[in-house]
Design a protein around this motif. Sequence first.
Motif, PDB file in Angstrom:
ATOM      1  N   ALA A 124     -57.730  48.857  11.882  1.00  0.00           N
ATOM      2  CA  ALA A 124     -58.651  48.095  11.030  1.00  0.00           C
ATOM      3  C   ALA A 124     -60.070  48.327  11.515  1.00  0.00           C
ATOM      4  CB  ALA A 124     -58.325  46.610  11.095  1.00  0.00           C
TER       5      ALA A 124
ATOM      6  N   GLY B 161     -51.277  43.078  14.058  1.00  0.00           N
ATOM      7  CA  GLY B 161     -50.424  44.015  13.325  1.00  0.00           C
ATOM      8  C   GLY B 161     -49.405  44.686  14.229  1.00  0.00           C
TER       9      GLY B 161
ATOM     10  N   GLU C  65     -55.600  47.565   7.729  1.00  0.00           N
ATOM     11  CA  GLU C  65     -56.262  46.413   7.139  1.00  0.00           C
ATOM     12  C   GLU C  65     -57.549  46.909   6.508  1.00  0.00           C
ATOM     13  OE1 GLU C  65     -58.846  43.383   6.276  1.00  0.00           O
ATOM     14  OE2 GLU C  65     -59.328  44.763   7.878  1.00  0.00           O
ATOM     15  N   TYR C  66     -57.680  46.743   5.215  1.00  0.00           N
ATOM     16  CA  TYR C  66     -58.919  47.117   4.520  1.00  0.00           C
ATOM     17  C   TYR C  66     -59.705  45.843   4.269  1.00  0.00           C
ATOM     18  CZ  TYR C  66     -56.869  51.714   3.680  1.00  0.00           C
ATOM     19  OH  TYR C  66     -56.316  52.962   3.825  1.00  0.00           O
TER      20      TYR C  66
ATOM     21  N   TYR D   4     -57.267  43.213  14.134  1.00  0.00           N
ATOM     22  CA  TYR D   4     -56.037  43.252  13.340  1.00  0.00           C
ATOM     23  C   TYR D   4     -54.985  44.106  14.028  1.00  0.00           C
ATOM     24  CZ  TYR D   4     -52.649  44.335   9.742  1.00  0.00           C
ATOM     25  OH  TYR D   4     -51.475  44.511   9.065  1.00  0.00           O
ATOM     26  N   GLU D   5     -55.455  45.135  14.740  1.00  0.00           N
ATOM     27  CA  GLU D   5     -54.524  46.035  15.410  1.00  0.00           C
ATOM     28  C   GLU D   5     -53.596  45.272  16.351  1.00  0.00           C
ATOM     29  OE1 GLU D   5     -57.795  46.265  15.253  1.00  0.00           O
ATOM     30  OE2 GLU D   5     -58.436  48.319  14.902  1.00  0.00           O
TER      31      GLU D   5
ATOM     32  N   ASN E 219     -61.384  43.252   4.769  1.00  0.00           N
ATOM     33  CA  ASN E 219     -62.089  42.257   5.568  1.00  0.00           C
ATOM     34  C   ASN E 219     -62.704  42.810   6.854  1.00  0.00           C
ATOM     35  OD1 ASN E 219     -61.426  40.052   3.816  1.00  0.00           O
ATOM     36  ND2 ASN E 219     -59.341  40.213   4.599  1.00  0.00           N
ATOM     37  N   SER E 220     -62.519  44.077   7.147  1.00  0.00           N
ATOM     38  CA  SER E 220     -62.983  44.657   8.410  1.00  0.00           C
ATOM     39  C   SER E 220     -62.651  43.734   9.571  1.00  0.00           C
ATOM     40  CB  SER E 220     -64.476  44.969   8.359  1.00  0.00           C
ATOM     41  OG  SER E 220     -64.716  46.032   7.493  1.00  0.00           O
ATOM     42  N   CYS E 221     -61.405  43.398   9.656  1.00  0.00           N
ATOM     43  CA  CYS E 221     -60.926  42.418  10.620  1.00  0.00           C
ATOM     44  C   CYS E 221     -60.694  43.071  11.979  1.00  0.00           C
ATOM     45  CB  CYS E 221     -59.640  41.795  10.095  1.00  0.00           C
ATOM     46  SG  CYS E 221     -58.961  40.538  11.170  1.00  0.00           S
TER      47      CYS E 221
ATOM     48  N   ASP F 170     -50.171  51.232   8.470  1.00  0.00           N
ATOM     49  CA  ASP F 170     -50.505  49.820   8.295  1.00  0.00           C
ATOM     50  C   ASP F 170     -51.987  49.641   8.595  1.00  0.00           C
ATOM     51  OD1 ASP F 170     -50.704  47.078   8.187  1.00  0.00           O
ATOM     52  OD2 ASP F 170     -49.262  46.696   9.783  1.00  0.00           O
TER      53      ASP F 170
ATOM     54  N   VAL G  62     -51.397  51.630  13.176  1.00  0.00           N
ATOM     55  CA  VAL G  62     -51.955  50.325  12.815  1.00  0.00           C
ATOM     56  C   VAL G  62     -53.432  50.369  13.159  1.00  0.00           C
ATOM     57  CG1 VAL G  62     -51.857  47.826  13.210  1.00  0.00           C
ATOM     58  CG2 VAL G  62     -49.763  49.193  13.367  1.00  0.00           C
TER      59      VAL G  62
END
Length: 144
Positions: free
Chosen positions: A91, A126, A114-115, A122-123, A117-119, A112, A89
């Motif tokens: 991002a 997620g 996250e692309y 997220y890790e 949004n460079s959030c 998994d 996971v």
Amino acid sequence: MNINVAEIDAFKESGIPLVGDARETLAELRAALDGFTLAADVVAANEHAAADWRAEVDRIVEVQDSPTLSQAEMLGLLNASAEPDDVVVNAAGSMPGDLHRLWRPGRPKGYDIEYGNSCMGYEVAGGVGRTARRTRAPRARPRR
């Protein structure tokens, strides 16, 4: 290929736009492709290209004689120690790009990222979501 109910969102990134409900559109695609096969030479060329790429990944992630590890080398070590059911996971930063190219998941959905949004962070969400999903019984899908 972009499937979206909104026409403006289906026409993105030079993909083939398909406007409609994702479930219905995929069902129509499956029906349209029923019985379709690729020519043997195309299959052989793809298999050869995939083998070449796997060899290139092996080269990239191989630990070199250096006082520090590259990000790719670290991913190779992490991937080698991962269990088949483990999920990576991530991002933000440069890691999603390297994971996209170099990670070899042990099973489908073992990746998994996250692309978009460079959030950063997220890790956490997620990882919590993945853990919660793994520790409870699967939910029944609603009937349509």
